[in-house]
Write an enzyme that holds these catalytic residues in place. Structure first.
Site, mmCIF file in Angstrom:
data_model
loop_
_atom_site.group_PDB
_atom_site.id
_atom_site.type_symbol
_atom_site.label_atom_id
_atom_site.label_comp_id
_atom_site.label_asym_id
_atom_site.label_seq_id
_atom_site.Cartn_x
_atom_site.Cartn_y
_atom_site.Cartn_z
ATOM 1 N N TYR A 142 -64.806 -11.412 58.128
ATOM 2 C CA TYR A 142 -65.203 -11.736 59.502
ATOM 3 C C TYR A 142 -65.695 -13.181 59.620
ATOM 4 O O TYR A 142 -65.602 -13.783 60.678
ATOM 5 C CB TYR A 142 -66.334 -10.809 59.967
ATOM 6 C CG TYR A 142 -65.891 -9.508 60.585
ATOM 7 C CD1 TYR A 142 -65.055 -8.636 59.892
ATOM 8 C CD2 TYR A 142 -66.329 -9.145 61.853
ATOM 9 C CE1 TYR A 142 -64.672 -7.438 60.462
ATOM 10 C CE2 TYR A 142 -65.950 -7.945 62.427
ATOM 11 C CZ TYR A 142 -65.121 -7.098 61.728
ATOM 12 O OH TYR A 142 -64.749 -5.914 62.299
ATOM 13 N N LYS A 192 -61.427 -2.514 47.254
ATOM 14 C CA LYS A 192 -59.995 -2.511 46.970
ATOM 15 C C LYS A 192 -59.816 -3.314 45.679
ATOM 16 O O LYS A 192 -59.081 -4.301 45.609
ATOM 17 C CB LYS A 192 -59.231 -3.118 48.160
ATOM 18 C CG LYS A 192 -57.726 -2.969 48.095
ATOM 19 C CD LYS A 192 -57.219 -1.556 48.288
ATOM 20 C CE LYS A 192 -55.723 -1.502 48.046
ATOM 21 N NZ LYS A 192 -55.189 -0.123 47.988
ATOM 22 N N ASP A 224 -58.344 2.858 50.753
ATOM 23 C CA ASP A 224 -57.303 3.751 51.294
ATOM 24 C C ASP A 224 -57.631 5.209 50.957
ATOM 25 O O ASP A 224 -57.538 6.101 51.796
ATOM 26 C CB ASP A 224 -55.908 3.350 50.790
ATOM 27 C CG ASP A 224 -55.840 3.127 49.288
ATOM 28 O OD1 ASP A 224 -56.901 3.068 48.622
ATOM 29 O OD2 ASP A 224 -54.719 3.029 48.754
ATOM 30 N N ASP A 248 -66.148 -1.500 59.105
ATOM 31 C CA ASP A 248 -65.770 -1.399 60.511
ATOM 32 C C ASP A 248 -64.801 -0.229 60.693
ATOM 33 O O ASP A 248 -64.972 0.618 61.569
ATOM 34 C CB ASP A 248 -65.115 -2.715 60.953
ATOM 35 C CG ASP A 248 -64.676 -2.667 62.407
ATOM 36 O OD1 ASP A 248 -65.472 -2.216 63.244
ATOM 37 O OD2 ASP A 248 -63.529 -3.061 62.700
ATOM 38 N N ASP A 252 -65.615 3.982 62.134
ATOM 39 C CA ASP A 252 -64.939 4.626 63.275
ATOM 40 C C ASP A 252 -64.367 5.986 62.864
ATOM 41 O O ASP A 252 -64.452 6.961 63.622
ATOM 42 C CB ASP A 252 -63.811 3.752 63.826
ATOM 43 C CG ASP A 252 -64.266 2.876 64.994
ATOM 44 O OD1 ASP A 252 -65.443 2.479 64.998
ATOM 45 O OD2 ASP A 252 -63.448 2.603 65.892
HETATM 46 C C1 IPM Z 1 -68.256 -2.874 65.685
HETATM 47 C C2 IPM Z 1 -67.246 -3.541 66.591
HETATM 48 C C3 IPM Z 1 -67.275 -5.037 66.351
HETATM 49 C C4 IPM Z 1 -66.869 -5.292 64.917
HETATM 50 C C5 IPM Z 1 -66.397 -5.858 67.324
HETATM 51 C C6 IPM Z 1 -66.701 -5.560 68.765
HETATM 52 C C7 IPM Z 1 -66.510 -7.340 67.054
HETATM 53 O O1 IPM Z 1 -65.985 -2.996 66.408
HETATM 54 O O2 IPM Z 1 -69.456 -3.196 65.787
HETATM 55 O O3 IPM Z 1 -67.875 -2.026 64.872
HETATM 56 O O4 IPM Z 1 -65.673 -5.412 64.607
HETATM 57 O O5 IPM Z 1 -67.770 -5.387 64.073
HETATM 58 MN MN MN Z 2 -65.945 -1.302 65.012
#
Ligand code: IPM
Ligand code: MN
Length: 359
Positions: A142, A192, A224, A248, A252
Site C-alpha cells: 500500500y 506467500k 491462497d 485487506d 473481507d
Molecule cells: C479497508 C478498505 C481500505 C483498504 C480502502 C478503502 C482504502 O478496503 O479498510 O479494508 O484497502 O485498506
Molecule cells: Mn478492505
C-alpha cells in the site's frame, strides 16, 4: 469526572446515518457511567472534497491528533473514481493511517449465535468462529516505493513495491502474540513465502518473535491456502497475523462468515497516540440516505473504543450485550434478513431499540 475527546468523522454514503445513531448511544452510555465525552465532527473523505477540495484537510488531522480517539464511519463514492489518486477519498484514509502511525489493525470476527443463519456457509461450519485478523496497516504494498506509471514504447508500465523491514514485521507480530496470550494462544501467520522475498523475511522475523512467547502455538499458511481454509474450516483460527494487502482481502472473507459485513468493527492502533475505530464495511452509496443501513459495525467499533482507548470496559461490555439482546429478540436491519425471518427495522429504529435497552 473523567472526560474523553472524540473526533467524529462521519464521511460519506451511509456514514452520517450510522454516525448519528452511534453518537446518540455513546452520549447515553457516558451519562450512565458518569464520564464525559466531548465530540468534534470534522470533514473527511468525499464530504471533505466537497467542503475543502481535499479528502483529508490539515485541520482534520490536527483535531485527530489532539483527541483521545477517532471514530470514523465510512468514506468513498464511485463519483470520485476519476479524480487523480491524491484527491480520492481512499487516499485520505491512507494518509490518516500513516499520519497517526496506525500500524496495527485489529479486526475481530465473532459469530453471534442468533445470526448463524445469515452466513453464506452452513451453520455447523461457522457456529464456533471466534477469530481476530491482525493486519499490518502502514507499510507493505500500500505504501511501498517506488510506485507509479511510466510510458513505454508500446503503452505504459505500472508498478508498486511490496516492502517490509524487520522492525515493521516485529512490531505487528508482537501485537498479534500479545493478543493471542489473552485468547486461545494460537497465531497463524499468513504470507506467500513460497514465492515472495518479502514474505520470507516476514516468516523469519515472526519465528524470531515467537521465541519470546513460548506459550503461543505459531503456525504458517500461504495466503491462497488461508483464503481456502477460512471457507473450509474457519474455526481452526484464533489470531491471524498478516500484511497489509493480504489482511485487506482475508478480513473481507472473514467478515462474510458472520453473515453481513455490516456487523464487523475494527481498531487501528499506534504505539501511543490516538487510535481510529471504524467499521470494516464501506460507505454503501447505493443505500445511502434511505435509513436502512446497519449501524451495528459502527456501534461495535464504539464499544472497542470504550474498552481499548478509554479503559471503560464495563461501558463497552454493556453496549455489546445490549446489541446481542436486540439481535436475540429477532430485530434485523435489511442486510440481515436472510431466510425471511426476523423483525425488520431501520437504522434509526435500531438506535431507538438500543436506547430502550440502555436507559
Ligand atoms: C479497508 C478498505 C481500505 C483498504 C480502502 C478503502 C482504502 O478496503 O479498510 O479494508 O484497502 O485498506
Ligand atoms: Mn478492505
Amino acid at each position: 469526572m473523567k472526560s474523553y475527546k472524540i473526533t467524529l468523522l462521519p464521511g460519506d454514503g451511509i456514514g452520517p446515518e450510522i454516525t448519528q445513531v452511534t453518537h446518540q448511544i455513546l452520549h447515553l452510555i457516558s451519562k450512565k457511567f458518569d464520564f464525559e465525552l466531548k465530540f468534534k465532527e470534522m470533514p473527511f473523505g468525499g464530504s471533505a472534497i466537497e467542503s475543502d477540495g481535499i479528502p483529508f484537510p490539515d485541520k482534520t488531522l490536527q483535531e485527530c491528533k489532539n483527541s483521545d480517539a477517532v471514530l470514523l464511519a465510512a468514506i468513498g463514492n464511485p463519483k470520485y473514481d476519476k479524480l487523480p489518486r491524491e484527491k480520492r477519498p481512499e487516499t485520505g484514509l491512507l494518509n490518516l493511517r500513516s499520519s497517526l502511525d496506525l500500524f496495527a489493525n485489529i479486526r475481530p470476527v465473532k459469530i453471534i449465535p442468533s445470526l448463524t443463519k445469515a452466513s453464506s456457509l452452513k451453520e455447523e461450519f461457522v457456529n464456533k468462529v471466534d477469530l481476530v485478523v491482525v493486519r499490518e496497516l502502514t507499510s507493505g504494498i500500500y505504501f511501498g516505493e517506488p510506485k507509479g506509471r511510466i510510458k513505454t514504447e508500446t503503452g505504459e508500465r505500472a508498478f508498486n513495491t511490496m516492502t517490509y523491514t524487520s522492525e515493521e514485521i516485529k512490531r505487528i507480530a508482537e501485537i498479534a502474540f500479545t493478543l493471542a496470550k489473552q485468547r486461545n494462544k494460537k497465531v497463524c501467520s499468513v504470507d506467500k513465502a513460497n514465492v515472495l522475498d518479502v514474505s520470507q523475511l516476514w516468516r523469519e522475523e515472526t519465528i524470531l518473535i515467537s521465541k519470546k512467547f513460548k506459550e503461543i502455538d505459531l503456525t504458517h499458511q500461504y495466503v491462497d491456502n488461508a483464503a481456502m481454509q477460512l471457507i473450509r474450516n474457519p474455526s481452526q483460527f484464533d489470531v491471524i497475523l498478516t500484511s497489509n494487502l493480504f489482511g485487506d482481502i482475508l478480513s473481507d472473507i472473514a467478515a462474510m462468515l458472520t453473515g453481513s459485513i455490516g456487523m464487523l468493527p475494527s481498531a487501528s492502533l499506534s504505539k501511543d497516540g490516538p487510535g481510529v475505530f471504524e467499521p470494516v464495511h464501506g460507505s454503501a452509496p447505493d443505500i445511502a440516505g434511505k435509513n436502512i443501513a446497519n449501524p451495528i459495525a459502527m456501534l461495535l467499533s464504539a464499544a472497542m473504543m470504550l474498552k481499548i482507548a478509554f479503559n471503560e470496559t464495563h461501558a463497552g461490555n454493556l453496549l455489546e450485550n445490549a446489541i446481542n439482546e436486540i439481535l436475540n429478540e429477532g430485530y434485523r436491519t435489511s442486510d440481515l434478513m436472510s431466510s425471511g425471518s426476523g423483525k425488520k427495522v431501520s437504522c434509526s429504529q435500531m438506535g431507538e431499540l438500543l436506547t430502550g435497552k440502555l436507559k
